[in-house]
Design a protein around this motif. Structure first.
Motif, PDB file in Angstrom:
ATOM      1  N   TYR A   1      12.423  -3.895  -4.756  1.00 16.27           N
ATOM      2  CA  TYR A   1      12.462  -5.272  -4.276  1.00 16.27           C
ATOM      3  C   TYR A   1      11.155  -5.703  -3.606  1.00 16.27           C
ATOM      4  O   TYR A   1      10.941  -6.893  -3.376  1.00 16.27           O
ATOM      5  N   CYS A   2      10.293  -4.766  -3.255  1.00 14.07           N
ATOM      6  CA  CYS A   2       9.059  -5.081  -2.536  1.00 14.07           C
ATOM      7  C   CYS A   2       8.029  -5.704  -3.473  1.00 14.07           C
ATOM      8  O   CYS A   2       7.771  -5.172  -4.557  1.00 14.07           O
ATOM      9  N   PHE A   3       7.424  -6.820  -3.046  1.00 12.63           N
ATOM     10  CA  PHE A   3       6.328  -7.400  -3.839  1.00 12.63           C
ATOM     11  C   PHE A   3       5.274  -8.044  -2.938  1.00 12.63           C
ATOM     12  O   PHE A   3       4.696  -9.079  -3.257  1.00 12.63           O
ATOM     13  N   CYS A   4       4.975  -7.380  -1.827  1.00 13.05           N
ATOM     14  CA  CYS A   4       4.017  -7.920  -0.855  1.00 13.05           C
ATOM     15  C   CYS A   4       2.641  -8.153  -1.470  1.00 13.05           C
ATOM     16  O   CYS A   4       1.955  -9.125  -1.125  1.00 13.05           O
ATOM     17  N   THR A   5       2.217  -7.268  -2.376  1.00 13.23           N
ATOM     18  CA  THR A   5       0.884  -7.392  -2.956  1.00 13.23           C
ATOM     19  C   THR A   5       0.756  -8.621  -3.852  1.00 13.23           C
ATOM     20  O   THR A   5      -0.361  -9.068  -4.123  1.00 13.23           O
ATOM     21  N   SER A   6       1.860  -9.203  -4.288  1.00 13.00           N
ATOM     22  CA  SER A   6       1.817 -10.388  -5.143  1.00 13.00           C
ATOM     23  C   SER A   6       1.610 -11.665  -4.342  1.00 13.00           C
ATOM     24  O   SER A   6       1.298 -12.711  -4.917  1.00 13.00           O
ATOM     25  N   VAL A   7       1.801 -11.605  -3.029  1.00 13.28           N
ATOM     26  CA  VAL A   7       1.668 -12.805  -2.192  1.00 13.28           C
ATOM     27  C   VAL A   7       0.599 -12.612  -1.119  1.00 13.28           C
ATOM     28  O   VAL A   7       0.653 -13.239  -0.053  1.00 13.28           O
ATOM     29  N   GLY A   8      -0.359 -11.748  -1.398  1.00 12.89           N
ATOM     30  CA  GLY A   8      -1.506 -11.598  -0.511  1.00 12.89           C
ATOM     31  C   GLY A   8      -1.380 -10.555   0.572  1.00 12.89           C
ATOM     32  O   GLY A   8      -2.279 -10.432   1.409  1.00 12.89           O
ATOM     33  N   GLY A   9      -0.287  -9.803   0.589  1.00 14.48           N
ATOM     34  CA  GLY A   9      -0.105  -8.767   1.590  1.00 14.48           C
ATOM     35  C   GLY A   9      -0.335  -7.391   1.022  1.00 14.48           C
ATOM     36  O   GLY A   9      -0.993  -7.205  -0.001  1.00 14.48           O
ATOM     37  N   GLY A  10       0.225  -6.392   1.681  1.00 13.93           N
ATOM     38  CA  GLY A  10       0.101  -5.020   1.216  1.00 13.93           C
ATOM     39  C   GLY A  10       0.740  -4.063   2.189  1.00 13.93           C
ATOM     40  O   GLY A  10       1.018  -4.420   3.345  1.00 13.93           O
ATOM     41  N   PRO A  11       1.006  -2.823   1.761  1.00 15.04           N
ATOM     42  CA  PRO A  11       1.662  -1.832   2.626  1.00 15.04           C
ATOM     43  C   PRO A  11       0.893  -1.520   3.897  1.00 15.04           C
ATOM     44  O   PRO A  11       1.480  -1.061   4.878  1.00 15.04           O
ATOM     45  N   GLY A  12      -0.428  -1.770   3.892  1.00 16.50           N
ATOM     46  CA  GLY A  12      -1.227  -1.526   5.080  1.00 16.50           C
ATOM     47  C   GLY A  12      -1.905  -2.771   5.602  1.00 16.50           C
ATOM     48  O   GLY A  12      -2.839  -2.687   6.408  1.00 16.50           O
ATOM     49  N   SER A  13      -1.425  -3.925   5.188  1.00 18.30           N
ATOM     50  CA  SER A  13      -2.013  -5.183   5.651  1.00 18.30           C
ATOM     51  C   SER A  13      -1.834  -5.330   7.158  1.00 18.30           C
ATOM     52  O   SER A  13      -0.762  -5.070   7.698  1.00 18.30           O
ATOM     53  N   THR A  14      -2.883  -5.770   7.837  1.00 20.14           N
ATOM     54  CA  THR A  14      -2.827  -5.925   9.292  1.00 20.14           C
ATOM     55  C   THR A  14      -2.621  -7.377   9.725  1.00 20.14           C
ATOM     56  O   THR A  14      -2.592  -7.661  10.925  1.00 20.14           O
ATOM     57  N   THR A  15      -2.450  -8.285   8.773  1.00 20.58           N
ATOM     58  CA  THR A  15      -2.274  -9.697   9.102  1.00 20.58           C
ATOM     59  C   THR A  15      -1.074  -9.899  10.021  1.00 20.58           C
ATOM     60  O   THR A  15       0.030  -9.474   9.695  1.00 20.58           O
ATOM     61  N   GLY A  16      -1.290 -10.528  11.151  1.00 19.58           N
ATOM     62  CA  GLY A  16      -0.207 -10.818  12.084  1.00 19.58           C
ATOM     63  C   GLY A  16       0.068  -9.731  13.100  1.00 19.58           C
ATOM     64  O   GLY A  16       0.727  -9.974  14.111  1.00 19.58           O
ATOM     65  N   SER A  17      -0.418  -8.522  12.857  1.00 18.69           N
ATOM     66  CA  SER A  17      -0.170  -7.410  13.781  1.00 18.69           C
ATOM     67  C   SER A  17      -1.169  -7.432  14.929  1.00 18.69           C
ATOM     68  O   SER A  17      -2.331  -7.785  14.743  1.00 18.69           O
TER      69      SER A  17
ATOM     70  N   ILE B   1       3.696  -4.524  17.167  1.00 16.21           N
ATOM     71  CA  ILE B   1       3.177  -3.202  16.802  1.00 16.21           C
ATOM     72  C   ILE B   1       3.791  -2.838  15.456  1.00 16.21           C
ATOM     73  O   ILE B   1       4.971  -2.472  15.378  1.00 16.21           O
ATOM     74  N   SER B   2       3.011  -2.967  14.409  1.00 15.29           N
ATOM     75  CA  SER B   2       3.525  -2.703  13.064  1.00 15.29           C
ATOM     76  C   SER B   2       3.268  -1.255  12.668  1.00 15.29           C
ATOM     77  O   SER B   2       2.365  -0.594  13.188  1.00 15.29           O
ATOM     78  N   PHE B   3       4.089  -0.779  11.735  1.00 15.03           N
ATOM     79  CA  PHE B   3       3.893   0.523  11.110  1.00 15.03           C
ATOM     80  C   PHE B   3       3.670   0.262   9.625  1.00 15.03           C
ATOM     81  O   PHE B   3       4.494  -0.404   8.980  1.00 15.03           O
ATOM     82  N   SER B   4       2.566   0.741   9.087  1.00 18.58           N
ATOM     83  CA  SER B   4       2.307   0.542   7.665  1.00 18.58           C
ATOM     84  C   SER B   4       3.369   1.271   6.844  1.00 18.58           C
ATOM     85  O   SER B   4       4.073   2.152   7.334  1.00 18.58           O
TER      86      SER B   4
ATOM     87  N   ARG C   1       7.372  -4.036  10.043  1.00 22.34           N
ATOM     88  CA  ARG C   1       6.632  -3.799   8.809  1.00 22.34           C
ATOM     89  C   ARG C   1       5.539  -4.865   8.641  1.00 22.34           C
ATOM     90  O   ARG C   1       5.655  -5.973   9.171  1.00 22.34           O
ATOM     91  N   PRO C   2       4.468  -4.557   7.891  1.00 26.19           N
ATOM     92  CA  PRO C   2       3.397  -5.544   7.691  1.00 26.19           C
ATOM     93  C   PRO C   2       3.881  -6.872   7.115  1.00 26.19           C
ATOM     94  O   PRO C   2       3.374  -7.930   7.484  1.00 26.19           O
ATOM     95  N   CYS C   3       4.877  -6.846   6.224  1.00 24.36           N
ATOM     96  CA  CYS C   3       5.364  -8.092   5.649  1.00 24.36           C
ATOM     97  C   CYS C   3       6.059  -8.956   6.689  1.00 24.36           C
ATOM     98  O   CYS C   3       6.005 -10.194   6.626  1.00 24.36           O
ATOM     99  N   ASP C   4       6.708  -8.330   7.672  1.00 26.31           N
ATOM    100  CA  ASP C   4       7.346  -9.097   8.749  1.00 26.31           C
ATOM    101  C   ASP C   4       6.314  -9.655   9.716  1.00 26.31           C
ATOM    102  O   ASP C   4       6.426 -10.788  10.178  1.00 26.31           O
ATOM    103  N   ALA C   5       5.295  -8.840  10.045  1.00 25.68           N
ATOM    104  CA  ALA C   5       4.250  -9.318  10.945  1.00 25.68           C
ATOM    105  C   ALA C   5       3.533 -10.519  10.331  1.00 25.68           C
ATOM    106  O   ALA C   5       3.220 -11.492  11.030  1.00 25.68           O
ATOM    107  N   ALA C   6       3.308 -10.477   9.030  1.00 24.79           N
ATOM    108  CA  ALA C   6       2.641 -11.591   8.350  1.00 24.79           C
ATOM    109  C   ALA C   6       3.479 -12.858   8.401  1.00 24.79           C
ATOM    110  O   ALA C   6       2.943 -13.970   8.366  1.00 24.79           O
TER     111      ALA C   6
END
Length: 333
Positions: A140-156, A130-133, A97-102
């Motif tokens: 429990y998800c709050f990726c957008t609060s810490v600079g990420g997002g469901p389609g963030s490519t950071t780290g992928s 290889i991430s999947f958005s 997931r994008p949050c793990d890749a980040a």
């Protein structure tokens, strides 16, 4: 960045090629009610119906236990054997997931802050993500609060966004990703006109990370830590499932004339973590250890390595046996 399209059939073929290439391929696998990353041998093993795996995949670069070196004593002579880091295989993580890749940016910052860790870096250099958005999320998800997002490519290195027809938009993001995509170039087509935004989950921003850090800068002696930690068991589950926690202990495993030095996962939430040989413990109560966890992730790490120590994956709250919800605590701060 290059954008490609791949059909459902070719997604399976691509994964088969990766497995057959001699690389170690890790992917989410369902076992009972749990979904966790495991090394796979067939595409059919990959789980599909889940929001997030129970544990992160940080173990591929930061193993739970790892031999740093071994030794043998013969009289006054001591011979030391270092692990062969060149023997570490090329590894692909599929469907991260994008949050793990980040989270790998935080780990790299930690393991290269004041000392470049050879073992970590050898594994990271041989790793392709290889991430999947995310098309779905939960409370429990709050990726957008810490600079990420469901389609963030950071780290992928490559990111796939699944489309209604079962195919995917493929974003090739790094030189590692380019090399991997080039090996299977016949499986891809042009992705002209395809936008991924409409296929992503909607994750509401729940707090402002900059304002949170400003609050934390003044909160060291706040009574909030006592209130929040009253039911904490100090079990370490939050640290062990977290994609960015990197606390470790080093143990001596000695038997007669032979022995080895072993690095193993640890947690700042454990009462023994800061216990001195003298018997003094600078964090003698759980409230001090809870404060350390929050300040480390949201204050100290941004200051020292320029990375927030949280990707908003929500695993810590899902795993907590007494329902300590990190998002709720951050919002209250």
């Amino acid at each position: 960045m290059e954008k490609l399209h791949i059909t459902p059939e070719n997604i399976a073929r691509w994964l088969e090629q990766l497995i057959g290439s001699g690389r170690s391929v890790y992917a989410p696998v369902r076992t009972g009610e749990r979904v966790d990353f495991k090394k796979i041998a067939r595409p059919e093993e990959v789980a599909s119906d889940y929001v997030q795996t129970t544990q992160s995949v940080k173990k591929v670069v930061f193993p739970r236990t790892e031999e740093l070196f071994s030794y043998r004593k013969e009289g006054k002579q001591v011979s030391v054997r270092q692990p062969d880091l060149q023997a570490i295989p090329e590894t692909v993580v599929w469907k991260i997931r994008p949050c793990d890749a980040a989270g790998f940016a935080s780990l790299s910052g930690i393991f290269n802050w004041d000392y470049k860790d050879g073992s970590y870096n050898a594994r990271a250099e041989r790793l392709t993500l290889i991430s999947f958005s995310c098309a779905t999320s939960d409370e429990y998800c709050f990726c957008t609060s810490v600079g990420g997002g469901p389609g963030s490519t950071t780290g992928s290195d490559i990111q796939l966004t699944l489309l209604p027809d079962g195919g995917a938009l493929v974003e090739v993001l790094t030189p590692k990703g380019e090399r991997l995509a080039a090996e299977a170039s016949s499986l891809f087509a042009s992705a002209d006109g395809i936008s991924k935004e409409e296929y992503l989950a909607r994750v509401e921003k729940r707090f402002d990370a900059r304002q949170l850090r400003e609050k934390l800068d003044l909160a060291f002696d706040s009574p909030v830590w006592q209130r929040q930690s009253e039911r904490c068991l100090g079990c370490g589950a939050c640290a062990f499932v977290c994609p960015t926690c990197a606390c470790f202990d080093i143990q001596e495993d000695a038997r007669g004339a032979t022995g080895r030095r072993v690095r193993c996962w640890d947690s700042c939430g454990f009462s023994l973590f800061t216990l001195h040989t003298s018997g003094h413990n600078p964090r003698p109560v759980q409230s001090a250890r809870w404060r350390q966890r929050v300040l480390h992730k949201f204050s100290y790490m941004p200051e020292r390595i320029g990375q927030t120590g949280c990707t908003g994956c929500g695993r810590c709250s899902r795993a907590c046996p007494v329902n300590m919800n990190l998002l709720e605590h951050l919002q209250s701060i």
